[in-house]
Design an enzyme around this catalytic site. Structure first.
Site, mmCIF file in Angstrom:
data_model
loop_
_atom_site.group_PDB
_atom_site.id
_atom_site.type_symbol
_atom_site.label_atom_id
_atom_site.label_comp_id
_atom_site.label_asym_id
_atom_site.label_seq_id
_atom_site.Cartn_x
_atom_site.Cartn_y
_atom_site.Cartn_z
ATOM 1 N N GLY A 219 -0.432 9.238 -3.563
ATOM 2 C CA GLY A 219 -1.553 9.976 -4.131
ATOM 3 C C GLY A 219 -1.225 10.907 -5.272
ATOM 4 N N GLY B 30 -0.059 9.978 -8.342
ATOM 5 C CA GLY B 30 -0.331 9.350 -9.627
ATOM 6 C C GLY B 30 0.812 8.472 -10.087
ATOM 7 N N GLU C 268 3.813 -2.255 -5.700
ATOM 8 C CA GLU C 268 3.811 -2.226 -4.237
ATOM 9 C C GLU C 268 3.405 -3.600 -3.709
ATOM 10 O OE1 GLU C 268 2.726 2.216 -2.656
ATOM 11 O OE2 GLU C 268 1.064 0.999 -3.374
ATOM 12 N N GLN D 100 5.917 -0.241 10.380
ATOM 13 C CA GLN D 100 6.909 0.129 9.372
ATOM 14 C C GLN D 100 7.895 -0.995 9.096
ATOM 15 O OE1 GLN D 100 5.349 3.354 7.846
ATOM 16 N NE2 GLN D 100 7.321 2.586 7.171
#
Length: 376
Positions: A59, A61, A83, A125
Protein backbone atom coordinates in the site's frame (compact mmCIF):
# COMPACT_ATOMS: atom_id res chain seq x y z
CA UNK A 1 26.45 -19.56 25.16
CA UNK A 2 26.53 -22.97 26.68
CA UNK A 3 23.89 -24.41 24.39
CA UNK A 4 25.74 -23.52 21.18
CA UNK A 5 29.19 -25.15 21.44
CA UNK A 6 29.50 -25.19 17.66
CA UNK A 7 29.99 -21.42 17.72
CA UNK A 8 32.55 -21.53 20.52
CA UNK A 9 34.73 -24.26 19.02
CA UNK A 10 34.40 -23.66 15.27
CA UNK A 11 37.79 -21.99 14.97
CA UNK A 12 39.59 -24.79 16.83
CA UNK A 13 37.88 -27.39 14.64
CA UNK A 14 38.87 -25.53 11.51
CA UNK A 15 42.48 -25.25 12.69
CA UNK A 16 42.71 -28.98 13.35
CA UNK A 17 41.18 -29.78 9.97
CA UNK A 18 43.62 -27.52 8.17
CA UNK A 19 46.60 -29.10 9.90
CA UNK A 20 45.80 -32.60 8.58
CA UNK A 21 47.16 -33.22 5.12
CA UNK A 22 47.92 -29.55 4.51
CA UNK A 23 51.13 -30.17 2.61
CA UNK A 24 49.54 -32.90 0.48
CA UNK A 25 46.69 -30.66 -0.57
CA UNK A 26 48.83 -27.65 -1.40
CA UNK A 27 49.99 -29.03 -4.73
CA UNK A 28 46.56 -30.43 -5.56
CA UNK A 29 44.89 -27.07 -4.92
CA UNK A 30 47.22 -25.11 -7.22
CA UNK A 31 45.58 -26.15 -10.54
CA UNK A 32 42.14 -25.52 -9.06
CA UNK A 33 43.13 -22.00 -8.01
CA UNK A 34 44.54 -21.31 -11.46
CA UNK A 35 41.28 -22.51 -13.00
CA UNK A 36 39.25 -20.34 -10.63
CA UNK A 37 41.37 -17.30 -11.49
CA UNK A 38 40.80 -17.94 -15.19
CA UNK A 39 37.05 -18.25 -14.61
CA UNK A 40 37.02 -14.94 -12.72
CA UNK A 41 38.83 -13.17 -15.58
CA UNK A 42 36.39 -14.59 -18.11
CA UNK A 43 33.41 -13.60 -15.96
CA UNK A 44 34.65 -10.02 -15.68
CA UNK A 45 34.37 -9.74 -19.48
CA UNK A 46 30.70 -10.72 -19.38
CA UNK A 47 27.85 -8.17 -19.57
CA UNK A 48 26.48 -6.81 -16.31
CA UNK A 49 23.06 -7.19 -14.73
CA UNK A 50 21.34 -4.92 -12.21
CA UNK A 51 18.68 -6.54 -10.01
CA UNK A 52 16.44 -4.28 -7.95
CA UNK A 53 13.85 -5.70 -5.54
CA UNK A 54 11.15 -3.17 -4.60
CA UNK A 55 9.87 -4.36 -1.25
CA UNK A 56 8.23 -3.16 1.94
CA UNK A 57 4.71 -3.00 3.39
CA UNK A 58 1.78 -3.19 1.00
CA UNK A 59 0.00 0.00 0.00
CA UNK A 60 2.93 2.44 -0.08
CA UNK A 61 2.98 2.90 -3.85
CA UNK A 62 5.66 0.38 -4.83
CA UNK A 63 3.96 -0.93 -7.95
CA UNK A 64 3.06 2.53 -9.29
CA UNK A 65 6.60 3.80 -8.71
CA UNK A 66 8.14 0.75 -10.34
CA UNK A 67 5.94 0.95 -13.42
CA UNK A 68 6.82 4.62 -13.88
CA UNK A 69 10.51 3.79 -13.65
CA UNK A 70 10.26 0.93 -16.12
CA UNK A 71 8.48 3.24 -18.58
CA UNK A 72 11.63 5.39 -18.77
CA UNK A 73 13.67 2.64 -20.40
CA UNK A 74 13.42 0.65 -23.58
CA UNK A 75 11.84 -2.77 -23.69
CA UNK A 76 15.24 -4.38 -24.18
CA UNK A 77 17.25 -2.93 -21.31
CA UNK A 78 14.78 -2.86 -18.40
CA UNK A 79 12.29 -5.60 -17.55
CA UNK A 80 9.67 -5.58 -14.79
CA UNK A 81 8.90 -8.76 -12.84
CA UNK A 82 5.46 -8.16 -11.24
CA UNK A 83 3.76 -9.75 -8.27
CA UNK A 84 2.58 -13.26 -9.22
CA UNK A 85 -1.09 -12.41 -8.74
CA UNK A 86 -2.38 -15.09 -11.11
CA UNK A 87 -0.47 -17.75 -9.22
CA UNK A 88 -1.85 -16.56 -5.89
CA UNK A 89 -5.42 -16.34 -7.11
CA UNK A 90 -5.68 -19.16 -9.67
CA UNK A 91 -2.70 -21.36 -10.44
CA UNK A 92 -1.38 -22.12 -6.96
CA UNK A 93 -4.64 -21.94 -5.05
CA UNK A 94 -8.01 -20.23 -5.21
CA UNK A 95 -8.26 -16.67 -3.85
CA UNK A 96 -5.25 -16.93 -1.54
CA UNK A 97 -5.26 -13.26 -0.52
CA UNK A 98 -8.95 -13.28 0.40
CA UNK A 99 -8.37 -16.48 2.36
CA UNK A 100 -5.60 -14.82 4.37
CA UNK A 101 -7.63 -11.74 5.26
CA UNK A 102 -10.78 -13.72 6.01
CA UNK A 103 -8.88 -16.07 8.30
CA UNK A 104 -7.34 -13.19 10.26
CA UNK A 105 -10.74 -11.52 10.56
CA UNK A 106 -12.35 -14.71 11.86
CA UNK A 107 -9.56 -15.13 14.40
CA UNK A 108 -9.94 -11.53 15.56
CA UNK A 109 -13.70 -12.09 15.95
CA UNK A 110 -13.18 -15.26 17.98
CA UNK A 111 -14.79 -17.50 15.36
CA UNK A 112 -11.75 -19.79 15.05
CA UNK A 113 -8.83 -20.69 17.29
CA UNK A 114 -5.26 -19.48 16.86
CA UNK A 115 -4.28 -23.03 15.98
CA UNK A 116 -6.86 -23.25 13.21
CA UNK A 117 -5.79 -19.86 11.88
CA UNK A 118 -2.13 -20.88 11.90
CA UNK A 119 -2.85 -23.94 9.75
CA UNK A 120 -4.56 -21.80 7.10
CA UNK A 121 -1.97 -19.02 7.23
CA UNK A 122 0.98 -21.38 6.94
CA UNK A 123 -0.53 -23.08 3.91
CA UNK A 124 -1.35 -19.73 2.32
CA UNK A 125 2.18 -18.39 2.83
CA UNK A 126 3.60 -21.45 1.09
CA UNK A 127 1.48 -20.49 -1.91
CA UNK A 128 2.58 -16.86 -1.67
CA UNK A 129 6.28 -17.75 -1.52
CA UNK A 130 6.56 -20.47 -4.15
CA UNK A 131 6.82 -18.29 -7.31
CA UNK A 132 9.52 -16.11 -5.76
CA UNK A 133 11.62 -19.02 -4.52
CA UNK A 134 11.49 -21.02 -7.75
CA UNK A 135 12.23 -17.96 -9.91
CA UNK A 136 15.24 -17.16 -7.75
CA UNK A 137 16.49 -20.73 -8.24
CA UNK A 138 16.12 -20.51 -12.03
CA UNK A 139 17.87 -17.13 -12.12
CA UNK A 140 20.76 -18.10 -9.81
CA UNK A 141 22.98 -19.93 -12.35
CA UNK A 142 23.15 -16.77 -14.48
CA UNK A 143 24.26 -14.44 -11.66
CA UNK A 144 28.02 -14.07 -11.28
CA UNK A 145 30.17 -11.98 -8.99
CA UNK A 146 29.54 -8.38 -8.03
CA UNK A 147 30.83 -5.76 -10.44
CA UNK A 148 30.67 -2.90 -7.98
CA UNK A 149 28.81 0.39 -8.25
CA UNK A 150 31.46 3.14 -8.47
CA UNK A 151 31.92 4.40 -12.04
CA UNK A 152 30.30 1.25 -13.41
CA UNK A 153 28.96 1.49 -16.97
CA UNK A 154 25.21 1.06 -17.48
CA UNK A 155 24.12 -2.57 -17.11
CA UNK A 156 23.17 -4.58 -20.16
CA UNK A 157 19.90 -5.40 -18.39
CA UNK A 158 18.03 -4.08 -15.37
CA UNK A 159 15.52 -6.36 -13.68
CA UNK A 160 12.98 -4.66 -11.42
CA UNK A 161 11.26 -7.17 -9.15
CA UNK A 162 8.04 -6.45 -7.28
CA UNK A 163 9.32 -8.00 -4.01
CA UNK A 164 12.13 -10.30 -2.97
CA UNK A 165 11.52 -13.87 -1.68
CA UNK A 166 11.98 -12.64 1.91
CA UNK A 167 8.62 -10.85 1.68
CA UNK A 168 6.70 -14.14 1.59
CA UNK A 169 9.26 -16.27 3.43
CA UNK A 170 10.10 -13.91 6.30
CA UNK A 171 8.37 -10.56 6.59
CA UNK A 172 4.71 -11.46 6.15
CA UNK A 173 4.98 -14.67 8.22
CA UNK A 174 6.65 -12.62 10.99
CA UNK A 175 3.86 -10.04 10.83
CA UNK A 176 1.24 -12.79 11.05
CA UNK A 177 3.07 -14.11 14.11
CA UNK A 178 2.71 -10.67 15.69
CA UNK A 179 -0.98 -10.84 14.78
CA UNK A 180 -1.37 -14.19 16.53
CA UNK A 181 -2.21 -16.19 13.41
CA UNK A 182 1.12 -17.98 12.89
CA UNK A 183 3.46 -19.78 15.27
CA UNK A 184 7.12 -18.81 15.74
CA UNK A 185 8.04 -22.37 14.72
CA UNK A 186 6.30 -21.85 11.37
CA UNK A 187 8.08 -18.53 10.85
CA UNK A 188 11.45 -20.21 11.36
CA UNK A 189 10.41 -23.02 9.02
CA UNK A 190 9.92 -20.38 6.32
CA UNK A 191 13.27 -18.81 7.25
CA UNK A 192 14.96 -22.16 6.63
CA UNK A 193 13.52 -22.09 3.08
CA UNK A 194 14.85 -18.63 2.14
CA UNK A 195 17.16 -19.17 -0.85
CA UNK A 196 20.83 -18.22 -0.54
CA UNK A 197 21.31 -14.52 -1.20
CA UNK A 198 22.68 -13.95 -4.68
CA UNK A 199 25.45 -11.40 -5.27
CA UNK A 200 24.13 -7.96 -6.16
CA UNK A 201 20.86 -8.26 -4.24
CA UNK A 202 19.63 -4.64 -4.02
CA UNK A 203 16.51 -4.30 -1.87
CA UNK A 204 14.55 -1.05 -1.72
CA UNK A 205 12.45 -0.59 1.41
CA UNK A 206 10.05 2.29 1.90
CA UNK A 207 9.40 5.08 4.36
CA UNK A 208 5.99 6.75 4.60
CA UNK A 209 4.22 8.35 7.59
CA UNK A 210 1.61 5.98 8.97
CA UNK A 211 -1.35 8.31 8.40
CA UNK A 212 -0.38 8.77 4.75
CA UNK A 213 0.12 5.04 4.42
CA UNK A 214 -3.36 4.31 5.78
CA UNK A 215 -4.87 6.82 3.35
CA UNK A 216 -3.14 5.26 0.34
CA UNK A 217 -4.05 1.74 1.36
CA UNK A 218 -7.70 2.69 1.85
CA UNK A 219 -7.87 4.06 -1.71
CA UNK A 220 -6.38 1.10 -3.56
CA UNK A 221 -8.33 -1.90 -4.78
CA UNK A 222 -6.67 -5.31 -4.60
CA UNK A 223 -8.59 -8.59 -4.98
CA UNK A 224 -9.43 -10.05 -1.58
CA UNK A 225 -7.81 -7.34 0.56
CA UNK A 226 -9.36 -5.82 3.69
CA UNK A 227 -8.23 -2.62 5.38
CA UNK A 228 -6.63 -4.21 8.45
CA UNK A 229 -4.90 -1.46 10.43
CA UNK A 230 -3.44 -3.87 12.98
CA UNK A 231 -1.81 -5.89 10.22
CA UNK A 232 -0.54 -2.71 8.60
CA UNK A 233 1.12 -1.72 11.88
CA UNK A 234 2.61 -5.19 12.24
CA UNK A 235 4.10 -5.33 8.75
CA UNK A 236 5.48 -1.80 9.09
CA UNK A 237 7.16 -2.90 12.31
CA UNK A 238 8.62 -6.03 10.71
CA UNK A 239 10.15 -4.13 7.80
CA UNK A 240 11.65 -1.64 10.24
CA UNK A 241 13.18 -4.55 12.13
CA UNK A 242 14.43 -6.02 8.84
CA UNK A 243 16.34 -2.86 7.96
CA UNK A 244 17.80 -2.76 11.47
CA UNK A 245 18.78 -6.43 11.26
CA UNK A 246 20.79 -5.92 8.09
CA UNK A 247 22.55 -2.92 9.67
CA UNK A 248 23.17 -4.92 12.85
CA UNK A 249 24.72 -7.84 10.95
CA UNK A 250 26.77 -5.70 8.57
CA UNK A 251 28.04 -3.75 11.57
CA UNK A 252 29.49 -6.91 13.09
CA UNK A 253 26.56 -7.92 15.28
CA UNK A 254 26.32 -11.56 16.37
CA UNK A 255 22.92 -12.77 17.55
CA UNK A 256 24.33 -15.60 19.63
CA UNK A 257 26.75 -13.30 21.45
CA UNK A 258 24.02 -10.72 22.16
CA UNK A 259 21.16 -13.15 22.83
CA UNK A 260 21.31 -12.59 26.59
CA UNK A 261 20.49 -8.90 26.08
CA UNK A 262 16.98 -9.73 24.87
CA UNK A 263 13.94 -9.64 27.10
CA UNK A 264 11.43 -12.48 27.17
CA UNK A 265 8.68 -10.73 25.23
CA UNK A 266 8.19 -10.18 21.51
CA UNK A 267 8.15 -6.62 20.23
CA UNK A 268 4.76 -4.93 19.78
CA UNK A 269 3.60 -4.23 16.21
CA UNK A 270 4.73 -0.62 16.17
CA UNK A 271 7.97 1.26 15.62
CA UNK A 272 9.92 3.80 13.63
CA UNK A 273 10.44 3.99 9.88
CA UNK A 274 13.24 1.90 8.33
CA UNK A 275 16.59 3.65 8.50
CA UNK A 276 19.46 3.70 6.03
CA UNK A 277 22.88 2.28 6.83
CA UNK A 278 23.95 5.52 8.46
CA UNK A 279 24.27 5.72 12.22
CA UNK A 280 25.36 3.34 14.97
CA UNK A 281 24.73 -0.39 14.96
CA UNK A 282 21.22 -1.15 16.25
CA UNK A 283 20.72 -3.04 19.51
CA UNK A 284 19.69 -6.67 19.04
CA UNK A 285 16.38 -5.79 20.68
CA UNK A 286 15.61 -3.61 17.65
CA UNK A 287 16.18 -6.46 15.18
CA UNK A 288 14.18 -9.44 13.98
CA UNK A 289 16.04 -11.68 16.42
CA UNK A 290 13.95 -10.25 19.25
CA UNK A 291 10.86 -11.97 17.83
CA UNK A 292 12.29 -15.41 18.50
CA UNK A 293 12.94 -15.24 22.22
CA UNK A 294 9.59 -16.95 22.58
CA UNK A 295 8.68 -19.68 25.12
CA UNK A 296 7.75 -22.11 22.34
CA UNK A 297 11.34 -22.07 21.07
CA UNK A 298 13.16 -22.41 24.40
CA UNK A 299 14.50 -25.53 26.11
CA UNK A 300 13.84 -26.05 29.86
CA UNK A 301 17.15 -24.32 30.68
CA UNK A 302 15.94 -21.17 28.89
CA UNK A 303 18.19 -21.48 25.84
CA UNK A 304 16.97 -21.90 22.29
CA UNK A 305 16.69 -25.44 21.06
CA UNK A 306 19.56 -25.98 18.64
CA UNK A 307 17.29 -26.56 15.63
CA UNK A 308 15.85 -23.05 16.09
CA UNK A 309 19.33 -21.60 16.69
CA UNK A 310 20.41 -23.08 13.38
CA UNK A 311 17.45 -21.37 11.71
CA UNK A 312 18.60 -18.03 13.15
CA UNK A 313 22.05 -18.73 11.72
CA UNK A 314 20.38 -19.17 8.33
CA UNK A 315 18.54 -15.87 8.83
CA UNK A 316 21.79 -14.06 9.58
CA UNK A 317 23.54 -15.64 6.61
CA UNK A 318 20.74 -14.67 4.22
CA UNK A 319 20.38 -11.06 5.37
CA UNK A 320 24.01 -10.02 5.89
CA UNK A 321 24.98 -9.74 2.16
CA UNK A 322 21.95 -7.68 1.13
CA UNK A 323 22.31 -4.12 -0.12
CA UNK A 324 19.43 -2.19 1.46
CA UNK A 325 18.18 1.20 0.27
CA UNK A 326 15.37 3.35 1.69
CA UNK A 327 12.96 5.18 -0.62
CA UNK A 328 10.87 8.08 0.69
CA UNK A 329 7.34 7.51 -0.62
CA UNK A 330 5.98 10.72 0.91
CA UNK A 331 6.02 12.54 -2.44
CA UNK A 332 4.29 12.44 -5.81
CA UNK A 333 4.49 9.31 -7.98
CA UNK A 334 6.89 11.11 -10.31
CA UNK A 335 8.96 12.21 -7.33
CA UNK A 336 9.11 8.61 -6.08
CA UNK A 337 10.18 7.47 -9.53
CA UNK A 338 12.96 10.04 -9.73
CA UNK A 339 14.15 9.21 -6.20
CA UNK A 340 14.24 5.51 -7.08
CA UNK A 341 16.17 6.25 -10.27
CA UNK A 342 18.71 8.19 -8.22
CA UNK A 343 19.07 5.27 -5.79
CA UNK A 344 19.90 2.89 -8.64
CA UNK A 345 23.10 4.81 -9.37
CA UNK A 346 24.54 3.51 -6.10
CA UNK A 347 23.37 -0.07 -6.48
CA UNK A 348 25.57 -3.09 -7.09
CA UNK A 349 25.63 -4.81 -10.47
CA UNK A 350 26.77 -8.35 -11.16
CA UNK A 351 28.38 -9.99 -14.14
CA UNK A 352 26.36 -12.71 -15.81
CA UNK A 353 27.91 -16.14 -16.18
CA UNK A 354 27.49 -16.98 -19.88
CA UNK A 355 27.21 -15.08 -23.18
CA UNK A 356 23.61 -16.25 -23.45
CA UNK A 357 22.58 -15.26 -19.93
CA UNK A 358 21.08 -11.86 -20.77
CA UNK A 359 18.53 -13.14 -23.34
CA UNK A 360 17.79 -16.12 -21.11
CA UNK A 361 17.08 -13.85 -18.15
CA UNK A 362 14.87 -11.60 -20.30
CA UNK A 363 12.88 -14.61 -21.43
CA UNK A 364 12.54 -15.84 -17.84
CA UNK A 365 11.26 -12.47 -16.63
CA UNK A 366 8.78 -12.03 -19.47
CA UNK A 367 7.50 -15.58 -19.11
CA UNK A 368 6.93 -14.94 -15.40
CA UNK A 369 5.05 -11.71 -16.15
CA UNK A 370 2.95 -13.25 -18.91
CA UNK A 371 1.99 -16.37 -16.96
CA UNK A 372 1.60 -15.02 -13.44
CA UNK A 373 1.58 -11.24 -13.53
CA UNK A 374 -2.13 -10.47 -13.48
CA UNK A 375 -5.10 -12.43 -12.22
CA UNK A 376 -7.44 -13.62 -14.92
Amino acid sequence: MASYPCHQHASAFDQAARSRGHSNRRTALRPRRQQEATEVRLEQKMPTLLRVYIDGPHGMGKTTTTQLLVALGSRDDIVYVPEPMTYWQVLGASETIANIYTTQHRLDQGEISAGDAAVVMTSAQITMGMPYAVTDAVLAPHVGGEAGSSHAPPPALTLIFDRHPIAALLCYPAARYLMGSMTPQAVLAFVALIPPTLPGTNIVLGALPEDRHIDRLAKRQRPGERLDLAMLAAIRRVYGLLANTVRYLQGGGSWWEDWGQLSGTAVPPQGAEPQSNAGPRPHIGDTLFTLFRAPELLAPNGDLYNVFAWALDVLAKRLRPMHVFILDYDQSPAGCRDALLQLTSGMVQTHVTTPGSIPTICDLARTFAREMGEAN
